[in-house]
Design a protein around this motif. Structure first.
Motif, PDB file in Angstrom:
ATOM      1  N   PHE A 214      75.984 -75.739 -21.814  1.00  0.00           N
ATOM      2  CA  PHE A 214      75.918 -75.002 -20.810  1.00  0.00           C
ATOM      3  C   PHE A 214      75.642 -73.087 -21.553  1.00  0.00           C
ATOM      4  N   LEU A 215      76.536 -73.071 -21.445  1.00  0.00           N
ATOM      5  CA  LEU A 215      77.763 -71.731 -21.866  1.00  0.00           C
ATOM      6  C   LEU A 215      75.928 -71.327 -23.256  1.00  0.00           C
ATOM      7  N   LEU A 216      75.533 -72.126 -23.985  1.00  0.00           N
ATOM      8  CA  LEU A 216      74.680 -71.795 -25.552  1.00  0.00           C
ATOM      9  C   LEU A 216      73.644 -71.505 -24.933  1.00  0.00           C
ATOM     10  N   LEU A 217      73.225 -72.917 -23.678  1.00  0.00           N
ATOM     11  CA  LEU A 217      71.417 -72.144 -23.308  1.00  0.00           C
ATOM     12  C   LEU A 217      71.426 -70.727 -22.409  1.00  0.00           C
ATOM     13  N   ILE A 218      72.487 -70.293 -22.026  1.00  0.00           N
ATOM     14  CA  ILE A 218      72.629 -69.361 -21.051  1.00  0.00           C
ATOM     15  C   ILE A 218      72.536 -67.925 -21.685  1.00  0.00           C
ATOM     16  N   TYR A 219      72.943 -68.563 -23.231  1.00  0.00           N
ATOM     17  CA  TYR A 219      73.644 -67.587 -24.384  1.00  0.00           C
ATOM     18  C   TYR A 219      72.022 -66.890 -24.889  1.00  0.00           C
ATOM     19  N   GLY A 220      71.212 -69.055 -24.906  1.00  0.00           N
ATOM     20  CA  GLY A 220      70.278 -68.167 -25.668  1.00  0.00           C
ATOM     21  C   GLY A 220      68.712 -67.757 -24.881  1.00  0.00           C
ATOM     22  N   LEU A 221      68.921 -68.028 -23.522  1.00  0.00           N
ATOM     23  CA  LEU A 221      67.592 -67.892 -22.709  1.00  0.00           C
ATOM     24  C   LEU A 221      68.039 -65.921 -22.555  1.00  0.00           C
ATOM     25  N   ILE A 222      69.239 -65.499 -22.621  1.00  0.00           N
ATOM     26  CA  ILE A 222      69.345 -63.482 -22.463  1.00  0.00           C
ATOM     27  C   ILE A 222      69.613 -63.208 -23.632  1.00  0.00           C
ATOM     28  N   ALA A 223      70.113 -63.878 -24.523  1.00  0.00           N
ATOM     29  CA  ALA A 223      70.140 -63.260 -25.907  1.00  0.00           C
ATOM     30  C   ALA A 223      69.083 -63.555 -27.416  1.00  0.00           C
ATOM     31  N   GLY A 224      68.677 -65.033 -27.466  1.00  0.00           N
ATOM     32  CA  GLY A 224      68.170 -65.236 -28.209  1.00  0.00           C
ATOM     33  C   GLY A 224      66.913 -63.856 -28.352  1.00  0.00           C
ATOM     34  N   PRO A 225      65.276 -64.112 -26.945  1.00  0.00           N
ATOM     35  CA  PRO A 225      64.393 -63.298 -27.537  1.00  0.00           C
ATOM     36  C   PRO A 225      65.356 -61.426 -28.315  1.00  0.00           C
ATOM     37  N   LEU A 226      66.323 -61.351 -27.459  1.00  0.00           N
ATOM     38  CA  LEU A 226      66.357 -59.971 -28.759  1.00  0.00           C
ATOM     39  C   LEU A 226      67.148 -59.987 -29.812  1.00  0.00           C
ATOM     40  N   LEU A 227      67.862 -60.993 -30.039  1.00  0.00           N
ATOM     41  CA  LEU A 227      68.106 -61.008 -31.171  1.00  0.00           C
ATOM     42  C   LEU A 227      67.087 -61.617 -33.002  1.00  0.00           C
ATOM     43  N   GLU A 228      66.056 -62.260 -31.873  1.00  0.00           N
ATOM     44  CA  GLU A 228      65.103 -62.980 -32.742  1.00  0.00           C
ATOM     45  C   GLU A 228      64.029 -61.195 -32.977  1.00  0.00           C
TER      46      GLU A 228
END
Length: 240
Positions: A214-228
């Protein structure tokens, strides 16, 4: 989404969560649920610790020595990591155990209030992990944007969030706190008593697995686009 935007909305979400706690008391003439206020303060503590550590590191490296900065950074990271489960711990408030039968607080109010409260803890966790991931990439791999594609940098959120899930479980079901590391014997006795059956171990593994995903999915949702976006942006400074 920029980092500034993430920080701004995180502040807004935390402020709204705290407002709903106190507004509940004012609207429905019930006492403020103090444990929730305490848990809120513990939730924002890791972000405060990170900011303090960043300032100390800059001053130490800039005015003393890089070697001392590494020591201070390692110690500070350990303290930060021990405190981080306090943010994700707010997920467990969804059990609504603060409600009393003799109160006239509508269920819908407590649902939105506790949901906001829990999500503030989730977002605090995400922002804390993101900040440490960016700092780690900068310190270890330099200011190259490609550093964010390095395997250790990509693996860091997975490891930290798994440890956070373990910490949430220990806090909720064994009532252990971050500062209990000062009493390792007491911690060991609690762990030994709790994990005395396969069922307890199974519940622990399932809890950690579901919360980590769950936390990884939320992390990817929020931080993923920025990091990419940062990782695929050409370096501002190139050779030649």
């Amino acid at each position: 989404m920029s980092l500034n935007t993430i920080v701004l909305f995180t502040i807004g979400l935390n402020a709204y969560a705290l407002l709903l706690i106190y507004l509940r008391s004012w609207l429905y003439r019930v006492p403020v649920y103090r444990p929730m206020v305490k848990n809120f303060a513990l939730s924002v503590l890791p972000l405060a610790l990170f900011l303090a550590l960043a300032i100390v590191l800059v001053l130490t490296v800039g005015f003393v020595s890089r070697a001392l900065g590494i020591v201070v950074g390692a110690a500070g990271f350990a303290v930060w990591l021990l405190s981080l489960p306090n943010s994700g711990y707010l997920i467990t408030e969804l059990n609504q155990n603060h409600r009393r039968e003799d109160e006239d607080v509508p269920l819908w109010y407590d649902i939105i209030a506790v949901l906001t409260f829990a999500m503030s803890g989730v977002v605090n966790t995400v922002l804390g992990v993101l900040a440490v991931q960016l700092t780690f990439a900068l310190i270890v791999f330099g200011d190259s944007n490609s550093a964010l594609r390095a395997a250790p940098v990509r693996a860091m959120p997975i490891v930290i969030i798994l440890l956070v899930s373990i910490g949430i479980y220990l806090g909720r079901y064994l009532r252990l706190n971050s500062w209990d590391v000062r009493s390792p014997r007491r911690m060991w006795n609690k762990l030994r008593e709790h994990f005395d059956s396969r069922r307890s171990v199974g519940n622990f593994l399932l809890f950690c697995a579901t919360h980590t995903v769950f936390l990884l999915l939320i992390y990817g949702l929020i931080a993923g686009p920025l990091l990419e976006a940062v990782a695929t942006t050409p370096d501002l400074v190139t050779d030649g």
